[in-house]
Motif scaffolding. Structure first.
Motif, short mmCIF file in Angstrom:
data_model
loop_
_atom_site.label_atom_id
_atom_site.label_comp_id
_atom_site.label_asym_id
_atom_site.label_seq_id
_atom_site.Cartn_x
_atom_site.Cartn_y
_atom_site.Cartn_z
N GLU A 211 -15.72 -15.13 -1.52
CA GLU A 211 -16.23 -14.03 -2.36
C GLU A 211 -17.10 -14.59 -3.48
O GLU A 211 -18.15 -14.04 -3.81
N ASN A 212 -16.64 -15.69 -4.06
CA ASN A 212 -17.39 -16.31 -5.14
C ASN A 212 -18.78 -16.76 -4.67
O ASN A 212 -19.77 -16.66 -5.39
N ASN A 213 -18.84 -17.22 -3.42
CA ASN A 213 -20.13 -17.66 -2.89
C ASN A 213 -21.09 -16.50 -2.67
O ASN A 213 -22.30 -16.69 -2.61
N TYR A 217 -23.64 -12.95 -9.71
CA TYR A 217 -23.28 -12.29 -10.97
C TYR A 217 -22.82 -13.34 -11.98
O TYR A 217 -22.98 -13.17 -13.18
N HIS A 218 -22.25 -14.43 -11.43
CA HIS A 218 -21.68 -15.46 -12.31
C HIS A 218 -22.62 -16.66 -12.48
O HIS A 218 -22.21 -17.70 -12.98
N CYS A 219 -23.90 -16.51 -12.07
CA CYS A 219 -24.75 -17.70 -11.99
C CYS A 219 -25.13 -18.29 -13.35
O CYS A 219 -25.65 -19.40 -13.41
N GLY A 221 -23.08 -19.42 -15.10
CA GLY A 221 -22.16 -20.56 -15.13
C GLY A 221 -22.66 -21.74 -14.33
O GLY A 221 -21.92 -22.72 -14.16
N HIS A 222 -23.89 -21.64 -13.83
CA HIS A 222 -24.46 -22.73 -13.00
C HIS A 222 -25.79 -23.20 -13.58
O HIS A 222 -26.86 -22.89 -13.03
N PRO A 223 -25.76 -23.94 -14.71
CA PRO A 223 -27.05 -24.33 -15.31
C PRO A 223 -27.91 -25.18 -14.38
O PRO A 223 -29.15 -25.03 -14.38
N GLN A 382 -18.14 -26.18 -10.75
CA GLN A 382 -18.12 -24.96 -11.58
C GLN A 382 -17.48 -23.80 -10.81
O GLN A 382 -16.66 -23.05 -11.35
N ASP A 383 -17.85 -23.65 -9.54
CA ASP A 383 -17.26 -22.57 -8.74
C ASP A 383 -15.76 -22.77 -8.57
O ASP A 383 -14.99 -21.81 -8.56
N GLY A 384 -15.34 -24.03 -8.43
CA GLY A 384 -13.91 -24.32 -8.30
C GLY A 384 -13.14 -23.83 -9.52
O GLY A 384 -12.02 -23.31 -9.40
FE LIG Z 1 -21.18 -20.00 -7.93
#
Ligand SMILES: [Fe+2]
Ligand code: FES
Length: 436
Positions: A211-213, A217-219, A221-223, A382-384
């Motif tokens: 689901e996270n992949n 919406y959370h990107c 958090g991925h600089p 970060q996703d973890g």
């Molecule tokens: Fe992600």
């Protein structure tokens, strides 16, 4: 006493859901995250292994991981251990890693190279096709042919390897393979090598990893990823927050350029999105990258100067594929990166990430392995963290399902696909999928 093949090959019955599980599946509310037991219950985990991972095509490896005859991988899918082996005819075969004598696991390393397969317990010896060649001290009338290693279905498509544990694998895989092959083939995975591979264990249910992949919406958090992957992924133009408008304008220009470049290089780019349909749900599209538009890097420039296949154009964006239930992929001009998600327990999941470069690319000259890995190494970590936080929160008795935003539509697609497959597999009432 003679044992008949029918007795030998009888399979365990699939896990029928208990009343509680059937009710959970039945009452799932469209557009909302799943109820907690889907992520925390060992009973649901067992059902997921039986109905999802043992009945669908699962992406497990790339052919480049087993280039020579005798090369093998062992892959764990829940309680199943599978041997993937390049056989003497150079084909990829898949065998259950369970000795036909008294069941010992035969190959115990994650990867290696073998001639015959020899069980370490009493030394039953099998050929690479699973035939039993030798079993010491058996009576004269012992029928070796009745005790071959059990095989399972395996398919390769454009250098990607899929297995299916079911005796009747989903029939729609042929159509899937036919449609993705023209997109991926120009990246010539047959002429790649593994530049790097990382396994991480995530502290969350496998569905949370998937689901996270499926949303950006959370990107924020991925600089590192956001330097090259447009943060507008999943948004419709009308639903854009104002802060993303400049990025969206850049995206529109890059997308128009990429279409022209794709056409000039005879590369298919159109989106196919069938994430809810059938057994083999998928999405594939060639999409632009930000910055230089070439690769996953701080400025969007190449991370490997030796391009894949016959490419001489670096600015090919990312050919990206999402596959239900367990994989995603990015194929670029200079490298490919694949992701395989395998369930370990209700709250533990393995994620394998593999970076491939042209087989003639030379480390230190054409690429730096740390630079090659950097974006997805950091993004995975970060996703973890996000997945672990979700698992912790969902494990609280205070958790209630919450609503997906429009730009999380692929999360809803994944969950609909999952619920549909549970209903199809367990005979529960009708499929969902028209809720949007
Ligand atoms: Fe992600
Ligand atoms: S269990 Fe494999 S040889 Fe006995």
């Amino acid at each position: 006493m003679t044992t008949t093949p029918a007795q030998i090959h009888r399979l365990p019955a699939s896990a029928a859901p208990s009343g509680m599980l059937a009710e959970l599946i039945e009452r799932r509310i469209p557009g909302m995250s799943l109820e907690a037991p889907f992520y925390t219950s060992e009973e649901v985990f067992d059902l997921d292994v039986a109905e999802i991972f043992a009945k669908h095509w699962i992406f497990v490896a790339t052919e480049a991981e087993i280039p020579e005859p005798g090369d093998y991988l062992t892959i764990n899918i829940g309680p199943h251990s599978v041997i993937l082996l390049r056989d003497d005819d150079e084909q990829v075969s898949a065998l259950h890693n369970v000795c036909r004598h008294r069941g010992a696991r035969i190959l115990n390393e994650p990867a290696g190279s073998v001639g015959n397969l020899v069980c370490g317990y009493h030394h039953w010896t099998y050929s690479s096709d699973g035939s039993l060649l030798h079993a010491d001290s058996q009576p004269a009338d012992f029928d070796r042919s009745a005790f071959s290693l059990r095989t399972l279905a395996v398919r390769t498509v454009a250098g990607l390897v899929f297995v299916c544990l079911s005796n009747s694998p989903p029939q729609d895989f042929d159509a899937y393979a036919k449609r993705i092959e023209p997109y991926i083939a120009p990246h010539a995975l047959a002429r790649t090598k593994i530049a790097a591979q990382e396994d991480i264990i995530e502290d969350g249910n496998w569905k949370l990893v998937m689901e996270n992949n499926r949303e950006c919406y959370h990107c924020e958090g991925h600089p590192e990823l956001s330097c090259s992957l447009f943060p507008t992924y999943g948004y419709e133009e009308g639903g854009l927050p104002p802060r993303l408008r400049p990025a969206y304008n850049r995206y529109l220009g890059a997308d128009a350029d990429l279409k022209l470049t794709s056409e000039a290089n005879a590369l298919p780019y159109a989106r196919i999105e069938e994430l809810r349909q059938g057994a083999t749900g998928f999405r594939i599209q060639r999409e632009p990258l930000d910055g230089a538009g070439e690769s996953f890097s701080p400025d969007g420039k190449l991370v490997c100067t030796k391009l894949l296949g016959e490419f001489d154009e670096p600015r090919l964006g990312r050919l990206s594929m999402h596959l239900q239930p367990n994989a995603w992929f990015h194929f670029l001009s200079d490298h490919a990166v694949t992701f395989s998600v395998l369930p370990l327990a209700a709250g533990k999941t393995a994620l394998r990430t593999t970076w491939l470069v042209h087989e003639d690319a030379v480390e230190g000259r054409d690429y730096d392995v740390q630079a090659l890995k950097r974006v997805w190494h950091r993004t995975n970590a970060q996703d973890g963290t996000f997945v672990a936080r979700a698992q912790l929160g969902i494990s609280s008795p205070a958790y209630l399902p919450g609503p997906y935003a429009p730009n999380e539509y692929q999360v809803e697609d994944f969950v609909c696909w999952y619920i549909n497959r549970l209903r199809a597999g367990t005979g529960a009432a009708g499929e969902s999928g028209e809720e949007q």
